[in-house]
Every structure is written in C-alpha cells, then in structure tokens.
Design an enzyme around this catalytic site. Structure first.
Site, PDB file in Angstrom:
ATOM      1  CB  THR A 195      12.250 -59.478  67.716  1.00 42.24           C
ATOM      2  OG1 THR A 195      10.984 -59.257  67.071  1.00 42.24           O
ATOM      3  CG2 THR A 195      13.118 -58.245  67.538  1.00 42.24           C
ATOM      4  CB  THR A 242       3.726 -52.250  59.064  1.00 43.66           C
ATOM      5  OG1 THR A 242       3.582 -53.445  59.797  1.00 43.66           O
ATOM      6  CG2 THR A 242       4.628 -52.508  57.890  1.00 43.66           C
TER       7      THR A 242
END
Length: 413
Positions: free
Chosen positions: A158, A195
C-alpha cells in the site's frame, strides 16, 4: 505504493527460490489503484497445513474473521490477498465479499472455500466489490507458477516503498527444506500477536499444531517487537503454510514443536520472521532512521518490553530522532510514564553506545559534538539501563517525520 524508495531499504535483495507445492500469480483487479497489480493468488498442493496469528483489535476485518474460523480445519489450498481496500468495518457486505472471494478462488483451483485463506489491506470502511475478482482468479489459477515471489510482494503493498521478502534454507533430517516469506507494512503498525500482512511458506512436513506453536512463539521477539506509530491495524494477519513436499526427499514428518529435530529449522524460521519484521520497521511511513530500543536491568522481561514500547511509541522521542537530537530528557519521560518499576537515580541512557545520562543525571563525560555526530547516522540505538534486575528486551521502530503526516493526511485523497 510510493515511487520514492526509503533510504533505509535493504541494499541486498535475496533471490527467492521455488518451494515445491507453491504456485503464485498476480493481477490488476482495479480495487483502488491504477496501473499496478493489486491481487495475489497463491495456490498450494493438497495436504498443505496452515497456522495463523491475527490482530487483537475488537474491530477486526472480515478477512481476519474468515481466517480465524477456517484455521480450525488446519489445511489450506489457496491464499488470496488484495491491496487498496481493507474490507474492514464493512458490516454484512464485508462478510459477503469475503465469502464470495473464497468461493471464486475455490472454483478457480478446485478446492473447498474453507481451504481458501484471505487477507485485505488498504482503506477501512469502504465496501469491497468482490465481483471484480470474478474471472481474475480463474486467469491467475491458469497463470500461477513457482516463481514470482517479488511480484507477489509488490502486489500486496500500500504505502510501502519497497517489497519485503526473506528466505532461508536449512536441513531437516537429511533433507533440505526452504522457508520463504513476504510482508507489507508502512503504517498503522503496533502489532499484538500478529502484524500487518505477512505470509510464510515452507516445504517442511509439519503438522498444523506444530506450525501454530512455532508461529506463536516466533512472533514474540520479531513482529510483536516492532512499532511504527502505536496503532494496531484491524487487518493484522500472519499466516504460515507448510506443503510437506520435502517429505518426498526424506524430510521427517514433524508433529510436535518440541521435537529436537526441529532445532535448526526453528532458528531459520525465526530468522525469516526477524528479517521481515526489520524490513517493516525500515519502511515505516516517512522513515529516515531505523531505531533500536534496548531496555536492560528491568525487573522482568515483560517490564522491559513495556518500557521499550513506551519509548518507541513516544512522538516526542521519535521527532527528536528525526531532528537528530539526542534528547535523553524525552527518553526519561517515556520511561517514567510506562507504569513499570524504575528508579530515577539508577537510570543510565546511551545513544549508539555513547552514554549521555548516568545515575539519574547527565553523564559527566558527555560530549555534545560526539553524540551529535552519531545522531546523523541512519541507524540509532537507544539503550536504557534501569539497574533493578535482569529483565531485558528489544523493540524496533523508526523516526517520525513531516512526511508521515503528509502521507496520512492524504491517504484517502
């Protein structure tokens, strides 16, 4: 995905070997981005076991809930990951999108939807149009091959500035086994039992329960010891897959994590996790410095971890590092507010091995010029000695720059 690569990016990128029983392919489904890939399909052979750890957020995404439920089966045939949309806080439509994605992937490779695992990353609160995967996943299943690990890591990015991959090869019994991993991170990172998005693959023949135990133990001092901004994502997912294909070459089938034959494998497995975790810290949004926080002399390891995180998550500490200022007063502040045992008059602090504070005051030998030169380096170590016990821990973070504010101020624009 940023066009400007972090100055902390690794200079050496490993050549990712093939793993028997794993095939990958990527495509551009137009989820959010233009001119780049945004969906990854990983197909795995029958008999692949799976393990996972996930976000502790009470607002977990639909893909996280899907994976938690399907993990009970212990087997996997496919992984579908999309970037650009997190499919989080999307209500009933989010669950429907997750279900449809799994059904489309199952049809494409010929398995049950319950054997498909999902992960999504991107904007929270916007519905995911899973119909965009119709046809795309069929094409990916046909195109999938044993190479393409770097392309896979790029597709899940991203705001990351570089793809994150790691690999290790080790002997299990008399056979060679391989461990490959990829991750994405950049922001909203303060993991707890998981995570960001991270995926580990191996051809070792491990049972699901064995793999789960290894994964749960492995994240403690790797992914769970990384923080970028103190915010735990709704989508944090770490999945591990074991195809078992190395059994054909003589690797023993392992059902217990305590099996002594796993010693070398565990070391290599944890090394891959640690490598990926550090890459995440190096690619924190806007980061210009990697920061290692070491706390020693605490009452317990748990106490040391809490104090280290208090320092690592302090905006004042992080901005001081960005400004190349060895401001130990802010470190003292962060230690004091952690809520853990600490004695001001026993406290010592050092930056890159140069002690700046001793016994609750500035070190008598403090040299501003010497310390300032160290603060200009790209990697900064802050060590805090409490002088109370034997507890020790280590946390990785990065500095907090103006670019972090710019990235997150414009994220939905």
């Amino acid at each position: 995905m940023s066009s400007k690569v972090s100055p902390l990016a690794p200079t050496d990128v490993p050549a990712m070997p093939m793993i028997a029983g794993v095939r990958l392919a990527t495509a551009a489904a137009g989820i959010r981005y233009k001119g780049r890939t945004d969906v990854l399909l990983v197909e795995m052979e029958k008999g692949t076991t799976v393990a996972g750890v996930f976000t502790t957020s009470k607002c977990a995404s639909a893909p996280v809930e899907w994976c938690r439920d399907k993990l009970k089966g212990g087997s996997a045939r496919a992984l579908v990951v999309n970037s650009g949309n997190a499919n989080a806080f999307t209500g009933k439509s989010g669950k429907q999108a997750a279900t449809l994605t799994a059904q489309l992937a199952a049809k494409a490779i010929g398995c049950k939807p319950a054997e498909v695992f999902l992960a999504s990353t991107g904007v929270i609160g916007e519905p995911l149009d899973a119909t965009k995967f119709d046809g795309v996943l069929d094409a990916l299943a046909l195109d999938a091959g044993p190479d393409g690990w770097m392309d896979a890591a790029k597709a899940i990015m991203t705001t990351d500035t570089f793809p994150k991959v790691a690999t290790a090869t080790v002997k299990l019994g008399k056979a060679k086994v391989t461990i490959n991993g990829m991750a994405k991170g950049a922001g909203m990172i303060a993991p707890d039992m998981a995570t960001m998005l991270s995926f580990i693959f191996t051809d070792a023949p491990l049972s699901a329960s064995c793999l789960q135990a290894l994964l749960k133990a492995g994240v403690t001092d790797t992914f769970n010891a990384v923080t970028i901004d103190g915010d735990t994502s709704t989508s944090d997912t770490l999945l591990a897959f074991a195809t078992g294909a190395a059994a054909e070459n003589g690797a023993p089938k392992i059902s217990r994590a305590s099996d002594p034959r796993l010693k070398a494998f565990v070391k290599a497995f944890n090394a891959v996790l640690a490598d990926l975790a550090e890459q995440v810290a190096r690619d924190g949004e806007g980061a210009r410095k990697l920061v290692e926080i070491i706390v020693e002399g605490a009452k317990t390891k748990v106490s040391a971890r809490k104090i280290a995180l208090s320092i690592a998550n302090s905006p004042l500490v992080k901005t001081a590092i960005a400004g190349e200022d060895a401001n130990w007063g802010r470190v003292v502040m962060a230690v004091g507010k952690a809520g853990e045992p600490a004695d001001r008059d026993k406290l010592s602090i050092s930056f890159n091995g140069i002690r700046v504070a001793k016994a609750g005051a500035r070190d008598p030998s403090y040299n501003e010029k010497e310390v300032s030169a160290e603060m200009k380096k790209p990697v900064i170590q802050i060590k805090v000695a409490l002088g109370l016990g034997k507890g020790r821990d280590r946390v990785l973070t990065c500095d907090l720059t103006k670019e972090y504010v710019a990235i997150n101020g414009d994220y939905r624009s």
